[in-house]
Scaffold this motif. Structure first.
Motif, PDB file in Angstrom:
ATOM      1  N   UNK A 133       0.838  -1.202   0.000  1.00 19.28           N
ATOM      2  CA  UNK A 133       0.000   0.000   0.000  1.00 19.28           C
ATOM      3  C   UNK A 133       0.875   1.256   0.000  1.00 19.28           C
ATOM      4  N   UNK A 134       0.313   2.354  -0.476  1.00 13.49           N
ATOM      5  CA  UNK A 134       1.056   3.611  -0.547  1.00 13.49           C
ATOM      6  C   UNK A 134       1.582   4.020   0.825  1.00 13.49           C
ATOM      7  N   UNK A 135       0.824   3.738   1.870  1.00  9.33           N
ATOM      8  CA  UNK A 135       1.279   4.103   3.222  1.00  9.33           C
ATOM      9  C   UNK A 135       2.540   3.353   3.634  1.00  9.33           C
ATOM     10  N   UNK A 136       2.793   2.200   3.003  1.00 10.90           N
ATOM     11  CA  UNK A 136       3.999   1.415   3.303  1.00 10.90           C
ATOM     12  C   UNK A 136       5.258   2.046   2.721  1.00 10.90           C
ATOM     13  N   UNK A 137       5.097   2.879   1.696  1.00 13.57           N
ATOM     14  CA  UNK A 137       6.261   3.473   1.030  1.00 13.57           C
ATOM     15  C   UNK A 137       6.077   4.980   0.840  1.00 13.57           C
ATOM     16  N   UNK A 138       5.436   5.631   1.776  1.00 13.20           N
ATOM     17  CA  UNK A 138       5.078   7.032   1.601  1.00 13.20           C
ATOM     18  C   UNK A 138       6.269   7.945   1.337  1.00 13.20           C
ATOM     19  N   UNK A 139       7.467   7.597   1.798  1.00 16.68           N
ATOM     20  CA  UNK A 139       8.644   8.426   1.531  1.00 16.68           C
ATOM     21  C   UNK A 139       9.108   8.320   0.082  1.00 16.68           C
ATOM     22  N   UNK A 149       4.159  12.844 -15.218  1.00 19.15           N
ATOM     23  CA  UNK A 149       5.060  12.599 -14.089  1.00 19.15           C
ATOM     24  C   UNK A 149       5.440  11.129 -14.115  1.00 19.15           C
ATOM     25  N   UNK A 150       6.512  10.774 -13.420  1.00 17.12           N
ATOM     26  CA  UNK A 150       6.904   9.359 -13.385  1.00 17.12           C
ATOM     27  C   UNK A 150       6.063   8.671 -12.323  1.00 17.12           C
ATOM     28  N   UNK A 151       5.200   7.747 -12.764  1.00 20.96           N
ATOM     29  CA  UNK A 151       4.266   7.085 -11.862  1.00 20.96           C
ATOM     30  C   UNK A 151       4.604   5.610 -11.710  1.00 20.96           C
ATOM     31  N   UNK A 152       4.240   5.086 -10.557  1.00 18.28           N
ATOM     32  CA  UNK A 152       4.466   3.675 -10.252  1.00 18.28           C
ATOM     33  C   UNK A 152       3.223   3.109  -9.583  1.00 18.28           C
ATOM     34  N   UNK A 153       3.143   1.786  -9.606  1.00 16.97           N
ATOM     35  CA  UNK A 153       2.045   1.094  -8.948  1.00 16.97           C
ATOM     36  C   UNK A 153       1.130   0.414  -9.943  1.00 16.97           C
ATOM     37  N   UNK A 154       0.405  -0.583  -9.474  1.00 21.89           N
ATOM     38  CA  UNK A 154      -0.559  -1.329 -10.267  1.00 21.89           C
ATOM     39  C   UNK A 154       0.047  -1.795 -11.598  1.00 21.89           C
ATOM     40  N   UNK A 155       1.250  -2.342 -11.517  1.00 21.31           N
ATOM     41  CA  UNK A 155       1.952  -2.846 -12.686  1.00 21.31           C
ATOM     42  C   UNK A 155       3.029  -1.918 -13.205  1.00 21.31           C
ATOM     43  N   UNK A 156       2.892  -0.629 -12.953  1.00 21.13           N
ATOM     44  CA  UNK A 156       3.886   0.348 -13.392  1.00 21.13           C
ATOM     45  C   UNK A 156       5.091   0.286 -12.453  1.00 21.13           C
ATOM     46  N   UNK A 171      12.608   0.384 -12.435  1.00 17.44           N
ATOM     47  CA  UNK A 171      13.655  -0.640 -12.291  1.00 17.44           C
ATOM     48  C   UNK A 171      13.095  -1.912 -11.651  1.00 17.44           C
ATOM     49  N   UNK A 172      11.899  -2.311 -12.116  1.00 16.11           N
ATOM     50  CA  UNK A 172      11.213  -3.536 -11.684  1.00 16.11           C
ATOM     51  C   UNK A 172      10.706  -3.500 -10.241  1.00 16.11           C
ATOM     52  N   UNK A 173      10.678  -2.353  -9.624  1.00 18.15           N
ATOM     53  CA  UNK A 173      10.114  -2.220  -8.281  1.00 18.15           C
ATOM     54  C   UNK A 173       8.797  -1.457  -8.365  1.00 18.15           C
ATOM     55  N   UNK A 174       7.977  -1.598  -7.355  1.00 17.10           N
ATOM     56  CA  UNK A 174       6.705  -0.880  -7.179  1.00 17.10           C
ATOM     57  C   UNK A 174       5.540  -1.466  -7.975  1.00 17.10           C
ATOM     58  N   UNK A 175       5.745  -2.501  -8.773  1.00 17.95           N
ATOM     59  CA  UNK A 175       4.639  -3.054  -9.560  1.00 17.95           C
ATOM     60  C   UNK A 175       3.490  -3.523  -8.673  1.00 17.95           C
ATOM     61  N   UNK A 176       3.789  -4.029  -7.491  1.00 15.33           N
ATOM     62  CA  UNK A 176       2.757  -4.583  -6.619  1.00 15.33           C
ATOM     63  C   UNK A 176       2.114  -3.544  -5.709  1.00 15.33           C
ATOM     64  N   UNK A 177       2.416  -2.281  -5.900  1.00 17.05           N
ATOM     65  CA  UNK A 177       1.721  -1.211  -5.195  1.00 17.05           C
ATOM     66  C   UNK A 177       0.282  -1.181  -5.686  1.00 17.05           C
ATOM     67  N   UNK A 178      -0.678  -1.182  -4.773  1.00 17.98           N
ATOM     68  CA  UNK A 178      -2.095  -1.279  -5.151  1.00 17.98           C
ATOM     69  C   UNK A 178      -2.653   0.012  -5.749  1.00 17.98           C
ATOM     70  N   UNK A 179      -2.099   1.136  -5.357  1.00 14.82           N
ATOM     71  CA  UNK A 179      -2.513   2.432  -5.885  1.00 14.82           C
ATOM     72  C   UNK A 179      -1.493   2.857  -6.942  1.00 14.82           C
ATOM     73  N   UNK A 180      -1.742   3.988  -7.583  1.00 13.17           N
ATOM     74  CA  UNK A 180      -0.764   4.569  -8.501  1.00 13.17           C
ATOM     75  C   UNK A 180      -0.373   5.931  -7.950  1.00 13.17           C
TER      76      UNK A 180
END
Length: 183
Positions: free
Chosen positions: A2-8, A155-162, A165-174
């Motif tokens: 979840x975004x709260x897990x990686x808020x920084x 902007x450079x976005x991550x999450x929900x598959x995005x 460097x192969x990280x953040x794909x499993x973030x549920x939000x974007x």
């Protein structure tokens, strides 16, 4: 995750998991209405579209055939190189088939423009695109996208598959990736 897990690592959350699922349900309804009586081959673009494709096809109330392609124009960077390489091709003959390309995001549009032309050239009856996210301000070419979930800022976005460097794909939000992560 979840975004709260990686808020920084994020400057903001753009789209929540709940908003994503509601939009995919809406897109699935439109796709069903547009392909009544037609067989549909849904082609996911690996790796980013895995989450989108899985949830989109589960939202459909019809049989669909699925296949995957892996194409790359990014490498480990944050901007598209514009040079498309096929890393994994289709296993399905698409001659005479109605094909729906499912993509996570449209940035420059160069990859999808190339992919759509490539599949049309293989003899598909039709080739349409469904992208969960699109960055209108990043477009370098005009791509006819039939189904778009969300227009987002450039902007450079991550999450929900995005990923970055192969990280953040499993973030549920974007969310928008903080510059300190990739600078």
């Amino acid at each position: 995750m979840r975004a709260s897990d990686i808020q920084d690592d994020l400057t903001e959350v753009l789209v929540t998991e709940a908003e994503i699922h509601a939009k995919l349900d809406e897109l699935a309804d439109r796709i069903e209405a547009d392909y009544v009586g037609e067989e549909l081959l849904v082609v996911g673009v690996l790796r980013g579209a895995v989450m989108v494709m899985a949830d989109l096809v589960r939202a459909l109330d019809r049989h669909v055939e699925m296949d995957w392609m892996a194409v790359s124009s990014y490498g480990a960077g944050t901007k598209s190189s514009g040079v498309v390489k096929i890393l994994k091709d289709l296993d399905t003959d698409i001659s005479g088939r109605h094909v729906l390309i499912v993509e996570d995001i449209i940035d420059s549009g160069l990859t999808l423009d190339w992919l759509q032309r490539n599949l049309v050239g293989r003899g598909a009856a039709s080739v349409e695109i469904c992208a969960l996210f699109r960055k209108p301000d990043a477009a370098k070419v005009e791509v006819d996208v039939r189904y778009v979930g969300f227009d987002i800022p450039n902007a450079f976005v991550v999450g929900y598959g995005l990923d970055y460097a192969e990280k953040y794909r499993n973030l549920r939000d974007v969310g928008v990736l903080a510059p300190h992560v990739y600078s």
